[in-house]
Write a protein that holds these residues in place. Structure first.
Motif, PDB file in Angstrom:
ATOM      1  N   GLU A   5       0.819  -1.173  -0.068  1.00  0.00           N
ATOM      2  CA  GLU A   5       0.092  -0.023   0.143  1.00  0.00           C
ATOM      3  C   GLU A   5       0.913   1.114   0.116  1.00  0.00           C
ATOM      4  O   GLU A   5       2.119   1.204   0.676  1.00  0.00           O
ATOM      5  CB  GLU A   5      -0.731   0.043   1.314  1.00  0.00           C
ATOM      6  N   GLY A  21      -8.460  -3.733  -3.067  1.00  0.00           N
ATOM      7  CA  GLY A  21      -9.013  -2.644  -2.776  1.00  0.00           C
ATOM      8  C   GLY A  21      -8.440  -1.335  -2.662  1.00  0.00           C
ATOM      9  O   GLY A  21      -7.673  -1.043  -1.847  1.00  0.00           O
ATOM     10  N   HIS A  58     -11.259   5.660   2.341  1.00  0.00           N
ATOM     11  CA  HIS A  58     -10.044   4.800   2.245  1.00  0.00           C
ATOM     12  C   HIS A  58      -9.042   5.248   2.876  1.00  0.00           C
ATOM     13  O   HIS A  58      -8.441   6.309   2.964  1.00  0.00           O
ATOM     14  CB  HIS A  58      -9.666   4.826   0.900  1.00  0.00           C
ATOM     15  N   HIS A  79      -5.313   4.913   5.095  1.00  0.00           N
ATOM     16  CA  HIS A  79      -3.886   4.089   5.259  1.00  0.00           C
ATOM     17  C   HIS A  79      -3.294   4.827   6.570  1.00  0.00           C
ATOM     18  O   HIS A  79      -3.519   5.713   6.906  1.00  0.00           O
ATOM     19  CB  HIS A  79      -2.985   4.474   4.250  1.00  0.00           C
ATOM     20  N   HIS A 101      -3.198  -0.690   5.405  1.00  0.00           N
ATOM     21  CA  HIS A 101      -4.555  -0.283   4.773  1.00  0.00           C
ATOM     22  C   HIS A 101      -5.440  -0.171   6.332  1.00  0.00           C
ATOM     23  O   HIS A 101      -5.506  -1.586   6.714  1.00  0.00           O
ATOM     24  CB  HIS A 101      -4.883  -1.060   3.857  1.00  0.00           C
TER      25      HIS A 101
HETATM   26 ZN    ZN Z   1      -5.588   0.588   0.915  1.00  0.00          ZN
END
Ligand code: ZN
Length: 234
Positions: free
Chosen positions: A69, A165, A172, A174, A185
């Motif tokens: 990520e 995803g 979203h 992180h 994530h």
């Molecule tokens: Zn993510």
């Protein structure tokens, strides 16, 4: 607090430089490729981290081959790997999907009571004039619990139905720890206290890859919404 003229000059210079950057680049959100392409298995992009960082100092995404990520924070691009480690990404690495902006808080609020992900989402929504715009949210504080997951690198030929995803609708998140050595994530968390800064954006600069994989991808799937929701675990 003592007044330090050198520090003050430095901070003035920083805000001046920032104002200049914001003016020059505008207050747009820069996105490379699309969620649809990623879901269709376009895991390799042609935008380098060096180029990405010319479009913003805050954002998220992933790396070619879905190798972890991505979190861009204060102009530094971090790679969050499957083992929970975080490291500064190389400028020559490339991304198949990333979204960045020049972070500039339009609104902020303090969190003084413990709140989970759903609770914080509600508070962020309440603080916004509308939930129809694009927002970049930075949450700084103490987390007593944080549950993360991180994608692991895929190798060619990529499985076409592999689901990963990177959201389009909804939040979203992180996560990166204070030492900037661990992250991922964020699936859920408990924020005990902290501060929330929000940048509200309405301009999107979408940069599409010209890679053979993107040109050949099937991007008008009817079940895209279902696929994205399933991927996001909703
Ligand atoms: Zn993510």
């Amino acid at each position: 607090m003592a007044f330090d003229p050198a520090e003050s000059a430095a901070s003035l210079l920083r805000s001046w430089a920032h104002a200049l950057l914001t003016h020059r680049h505008g207050s747009e959100v820069y996105q490379t490729s699309t969620m649809g392409a990623l879901l269709d298995g376009v895991y390799d992009g042609d935008v380098s981290i060096r180029e990405l960082l010319q479009h913003g100092n805050f954002g998220l995404g992933t790396f070619n081959g879905l190798d972890g990520e991505m979190l861009v924070l204060d102009g530094v691009c971090y790679q969050l790997r499957g083992d929970g480690s975080a490291q500064v990404a190389d400028a020559d690495q490339r991304t198949p999907f990333a979204v960045v902006t020049w972070f500039d808080a339009d609104r902020s609020f303090e969190v003084t009571e413990p709140v989970d992900r759903a609770g914080l989402k509600a508070r962020i929504d309440e603080s916004l004039p509308s939930t129809n715009l694009i927002v970049a949210v930075r949450v700084t504080g103490d987390f007593s619990v944080i549950r993360t997951r991180t994608v692991t690198e895929q190798h060619r030929p990529y499985p076409p139905d592999y689901e990963q995803g990177v959201s389009v609708a909804g939040y979203h998140s992180h996560f990166l720890d204070a030492e900037r050595r661990h992250g991922g994530h964020a699936l859920d968390y408990l924020l005990t206290q902290g501060r929330v800064d929000i940048s509200v954006r309405s301009d999107l600069h979408l940069s599409l890859p010209r890679t053979p994989e993107f040109l050949a991808a099937e991007l008008n799937k009817a079940d895209m919404d279902t696929q994205i929701r399933r991927t996001e675990g909703e």
